[in-house]
Scaffold this active site. Structure first.
Site, PDB file in Angstrom:
ATOM      1  N   LYS A  74       0.148   3.681  -2.724  1.00 39.85           N
ATOM      2  CA  LYS A  74      -0.870   4.732  -2.655  1.00 39.85           C
ATOM      3  C   LYS A  74      -0.273   6.127  -2.530  1.00 39.85           C
ATOM      4  O   LYS A  74      -0.956   7.123  -2.771  1.00 39.85           O
ATOM      5  CB  LYS A  74      -1.817   4.458  -1.491  1.00 39.85           C
ATOM      6  CG  LYS A  74      -2.667   3.198  -1.642  1.00 39.85           C
ATOM      7  CD  LYS A  74      -3.657   3.056  -0.479  1.00 39.85           C
ATOM      8  CE  LYS A  74      -4.576   1.852  -0.646  1.00 39.85           C
ATOM      9  NZ  LYS A  74      -3.916   0.582  -0.340  1.00 39.85           N
ATOM     10  N   SER A  81      -6.034   3.673   4.314  1.00 34.36           N
ATOM     11  CA  SER A  81      -5.459   2.840   3.248  1.00 34.36           C
ATOM     12  C   SER A  81      -6.522   2.161   2.403  1.00 34.36           C
ATOM     13  O   SER A  81      -6.394   0.994   2.017  1.00 34.36           O
ATOM     14  CB  SER A  81      -4.518   1.781   3.850  1.00 34.36           C
ATOM     15  OG  SER A  81      -3.678   1.236   2.864  1.00 34.36           O
ATOM     16  N   SER A 131       0.794  -1.233   0.000  1.00 35.56           N
ATOM     17  CA  SER A 131       0.000   0.000   0.000  1.00 35.56           C
ATOM     18  C   SER A 131       0.823   1.277   0.000  1.00 35.56           C
ATOM     19  O   SER A 131       0.257   2.368  -0.114  1.00 35.56           O
ATOM     20  CB  SER A 131      -0.957   0.009   1.206  1.00 35.56           C
ATOM     21  OG  SER A 131      -2.051  -0.832   0.971  1.00 35.56           O
TER      22      SER A 131
END
Length: 449
Positions: free
Chosen positions: A72, A133, A69
């Site tokens: 991101k 997230s 993640s």
């Protein structure tokens, strides 16, 4: 066992023991053991000083690994850029696609639940992305910016090149592995993952912090509610347990001054964290990739921050107006003076390991286009005129380079040197001519004897 075999076996055993001891005490093995003074338990790690771009610690920082993640961060960067460029507004509302909604209801993934019949603001989805997230929020914002996640991936990779992340390969906006996405794959093959190095993630974090510092206002929020629909309130808790805003239950991880940036986890990536911390006028960026546990990604980051704040300090390398050692002036022709003093234009302060204090040397690089074949400047010379630059060489033990380019400090003329008038230049030429004849005559006479 006969004597011959006994001797053979004894020889082989002795040889094995010798090689083992030699390996343990070989200088290369010793240097490898001391290569990681902080003993960071991660596949890759980096610590960067934001003010200078200087790398203070590095471990396998160019190894390509899945970032999970932490991907991101690129999505966050592009949302911030779209807002800054006027292509999006924070209060713009839109409805998410079925793809994003379906992804949001997969309980195996982190994030908030999204509906296709409800209007969400760009800001609310960005907060879900940065705080909680949310994979679905990443997809929804990607589709809003580029029309589809597949097109957004192209933008991600182009932007990576623009930021100097030359090794990065993005295949989606969320950081999930394609093997887990099924029909929601945006790019790449069924077993592909986003791949990037710790160095490149640090570059991305650096640009978030320096280009869009307002991003830290969101990444530093420990908890917030998300409105997923009419009367649908969902509580979001930031996965960054180092934030000071958490209670005593996170005491083990909290660190003063932490205000970002992004955690990550997949089976392939392990536990990861890209962080940033500021104390006083010093800010660091850190990356740890593939640590052993959720706890470890924060505890290893604490090691990096403790090192940065406690074992390095900002030290003056050069003062503004300092003279250059062994080269305090340059010769000048056709001027009222035959030389000009030179100096450093700006002061240089760098974060240095305390054991490396005083272990920097300066290297002067003169602008050869300004010099004649004899290495002289030609008048007129203006005060403040750039004549070259200085680079710095670390002769200590902690030389990891810079995130981008090493600093080049301009070297300038300290004063004006006016051009002599034609009469003086003519007299000088005559003088040089006569001097040349006299010198030649002397040499000729010497030759006779």
């Amino acid at each position: 066992m006969n004597v011959r075999k006994y001797i053979q076996h004894s020889f082989i055993l002795s040889l094995v023991l010798f090689l083992l001891v030699a390996t343990l005490f070989h200088p290369k093995s010793a240097s490898a053991a001391t290569n990681d003074p902080l003993k960071i338990n991660a596949k890759a790690a980096i610590l960067v000083d934001v003010n200078s771009g200087k790398i203070l610690y590095a471990k396998n920082i160019d190894e390509m690994l899945p970032p999970a993640s932490m991907t991101k961060m690129m999505t966050e960067y592009l949302v911030q850029k779209s807002v800054a460029d006027g292509k999006l507004k924070w209060d713009t509302t839109f409805r998410v696609s079925q793809k994003a909604s379906d992804l949001s209801h997969n309980t195996d993934f982190s994030g908030v639940s999204l509906r296709t019949d409800y209007d969400y603001t760009v800001k609310s989805l960005y907060e879900a992305l940065a705080i909680f997230s949310s994979n679905a929020a990443a997809v929804a914002l990607a589709e809003k910016i580029s029309g589809s996640e597949t097109e957004f991936v192209k933008l991600m990779n182009k932007t990576a090149k623009d930021l100097g992340m030359d090794d990065a390969k993005f295949i989606n906006s969320s950081g999930l592995d394609n093997v887990d996405l099924g029909d929601a794959i945006a790019a790449g093959g069924p077993n592909d993952s986003n791949m990037v190095s710790a160095r490149s993630l640090a570059k991305l974090a650096y640009h978030i912090v320096t280009d869009y510092p307002q991003a830290l206002e969101v990444s530093s929020i420990p908890e917030k509610d998300f409105i997923g629909g009419p009367g649908e309130k969902q509580h979001m808790t930031n996965y960054n347990y180092m934030l000071p805003g958490f209670g005593d239950n996170m005491r083990e991880y909290k660190y003063p001054g932490v205000d970002g940036l992004k955690t990550g986890f997949t089976d392939a990536a392990g536990e990861c964290f890209t962080g940033t911390v500021k104390q006083g006028n010093r800010r660091f960026i850190s990356v740890v990739m593939h640590t052993e546990s959720e706890s470890a990604r924060f505890l290893e980051t604490k090691k990096l921050y403790d090192y940065g704040f406690k074992q390095t300090s900002d030290q003056s390398i050069l003062k503004k107006g300092a003279s250059i050692k062994d080269k305090k002036s340059l010769p000048v022709v056709k001027g009222k003076q035959d030389h000009v003093d030179i100096e450093v234009k700006d002061a240089v302060t760098l974060p240095i390991d305390n054991s490396d204090k005083g272990k920097y040397k300066t290297v002067l690089h003169l602008d050869k286009s300004l010099l004649n074949k004899d290495g002289e400047l030609t008048a007129p010379v203006k005060k403040g005129q750039k004549v070259g630059y200085i680079t710095l060489e670390n002769t200590g033990d902690h030389n990891y380079g810079y995130l981008y380019n090493a600093p080049k400090i301009d070297v300038v003329a300290k004063e004006d040197v006016q051009k002599s008038n034609w009469f003086v230049l003519t007299l000088r030429s005559i003088g040089h001519f006569i001097s040349g004849i006299f010198t030649g005559a002397v040499d000729l006479v010497k030759g006779w004897f």
